[in-house]
Design a protein around this motif. Structure first.
Motif, PDB file in Angstrom:
ATOM      1  N   THR A  40      27.252  47.590   2.346  1.00 64.71           N
ATOM      2  CA  THR A  40      28.560  47.936   1.800  1.00 64.71           C
ATOM      3  C   THR A  40      29.630  47.021   2.381  1.00 64.71           C
ATOM      4  O   THR A  40      29.397  46.317   3.359  1.00 64.71           O
ATOM      5  CB  THR A  40      28.912  49.414   2.084  1.00 64.71           C
ATOM      6  N   ILE A  41      30.805  47.056   1.768  1.00 71.85           N
ATOM      7  CA  ILE A  41      31.941  46.254   2.226  1.00 71.85           C
ATOM      8  C   ILE A  41      33.205  47.093   2.044  1.00 71.85           C
ATOM      9  O   ILE A  41      33.242  47.993   1.207  1.00 71.85           O
ATOM     10  CB  ILE A  41      32.029  44.926   1.442  1.00 71.85           C
ATOM     11  N   SER A  42      34.233  46.804   2.836  1.00 70.96           N
ATOM     12  CA  SER A  42      35.493  47.547   2.725  1.00 70.96           C
ATOM     13  C   SER A  42      36.645  46.577   2.501  1.00 70.96           C
ATOM     14  O   SER A  42      36.449  45.362   2.424  1.00 70.96           O
ATOM     15  CB  SER A  42      35.733  48.364   4.001  1.00 70.96           C
ATOM     16  N   ASP A  43      37.862  47.103   2.436  1.00 71.32           N
ATOM     17  CA  ASP A  43      39.057  46.277   2.248  1.00 71.32           C
ATOM     18  C   ASP A  43      39.463  45.542   3.525  1.00 71.32           C
ATOM     19  O   ASP A  43      40.257  44.617   3.483  1.00 71.32           O
ATOM     20  CB  ASP A  43      40.227  47.144   1.770  1.00 71.32           C
ATOM     21  N   ASN A  44      38.938  45.975   4.677  1.00 72.14           N
ATOM     22  CA  ASN A  44      39.264  45.349   5.949  1.00 72.14           C
ATOM     23  C   ASN A  44      38.591  43.975   6.031  1.00 72.14           C
ATOM     24  O   ASN A  44      37.374  43.870   6.080  1.00 72.14           O
ATOM     25  CB  ASN A  44      38.794  46.241   7.104  1.00 72.14           C
ATOM     26  N   ALA A  45      39.384  42.906   6.048  1.00 73.53           N
ATOM     27  CA  ALA A  45      38.826  41.549   6.031  1.00 73.53           C
ATOM     28  C   ALA A  45      38.522  41.008   7.426  1.00 73.53           C
ATOM     29  O   ALA A  45      37.763  40.059   7.561  1.00 73.53           O
ATOM     30  CB  ALA A  45      39.786  40.608   5.318  1.00 73.53           C
ATOM     31  N   LYS A  80      37.402  49.751  12.883  1.00 75.30           N
ATOM     32  CA  LYS A  80      37.651  49.476  11.467  1.00 75.30           C
ATOM     33  C   LYS A  80      36.511  48.605  10.944  1.00 75.30           C
ATOM     34  O   LYS A  80      36.363  47.451  11.336  1.00 75.30           O
ATOM     35  CB  LYS A  80      38.977  48.750  11.269  1.00 75.30           C
ATOM     36  N   SER A  82      34.457  46.293   8.426  1.00 73.65           N
ATOM     37  CA  SER A  82      34.677  45.325   7.366  1.00 73.65           C
ATOM     38  C   SER A  82      33.490  45.310   6.406  1.00 73.65           C
ATOM     39  O   SER A  82      33.653  45.431   5.200  1.00 73.65           O
ATOM     40  CB  SER A  82      34.869  43.931   7.954  1.00 73.65           C
ATOM     41  N   ASN A  83      32.277  45.149   6.956  1.00 70.15           N
ATOM     42  CA  ASN A  83      31.093  45.207   6.105  1.00 70.15           C
ATOM     43  C   ASN A  83      29.879  45.662   6.910  1.00 70.15           C
ATOM     44  O   ASN A  83      29.865  45.603   8.135  1.00 70.15           O
ATOM     45  CB  ASN A  83      30.817  43.873   5.412  1.00 70.15           C
TER      46      ASN A  83
END
Length: 105
Positions: A40-45, A80, A82-83
């Protein structure tokens, strides 16, 4: 004699069946498997930290470890995410390991 053949056949099937297998989208190789992929991946870069957690299986008899995202976050001191990726390998169906890799900050 019939019992001996039945026992030999059962032993052969158990040996060749690969009791210790890992997660693989392409299937497990008969001799060796070593694959990685995304979960999975999130909006946190931001990805300044990495955490890894693994679970191991030996002969299909002993399985141990914590390959959860929570354990990987704790190991990498990540708050947090990120992925999340995975890495798994198998050797001759006798040993397998599945790891969760978390990146973030």
């Amino acid at each position: 004699m019939k019992t001996l053949k039945l026992l030999a056949t059962g032993t052969l099937l158990a040996t060749l069946g690969g009791c210790a297998t890992a997660i693989s989208p392409v299937g497990n190789g008969l001799l060796f498997t070593d694959v990685s992929g995304p979960v999975t991946i999130s909006d946190n870069a931001a990805t300044s930290k990495n955490g890894k957690s693994c679970a191991t299986n030996i002969l299909g008899l002993i399985a141990s470890g914590d390959a959860s995202i929570s354990a990987a976050k704790e190991q990498g001191e990540i708050t947090k995410v990120s992925n999340v990726d995975y890495h798994s390998n198998t050797i001759l169906g006798l040993f397998s390991q599945s790891c969760t890799i978390v990146k973030g900050q």
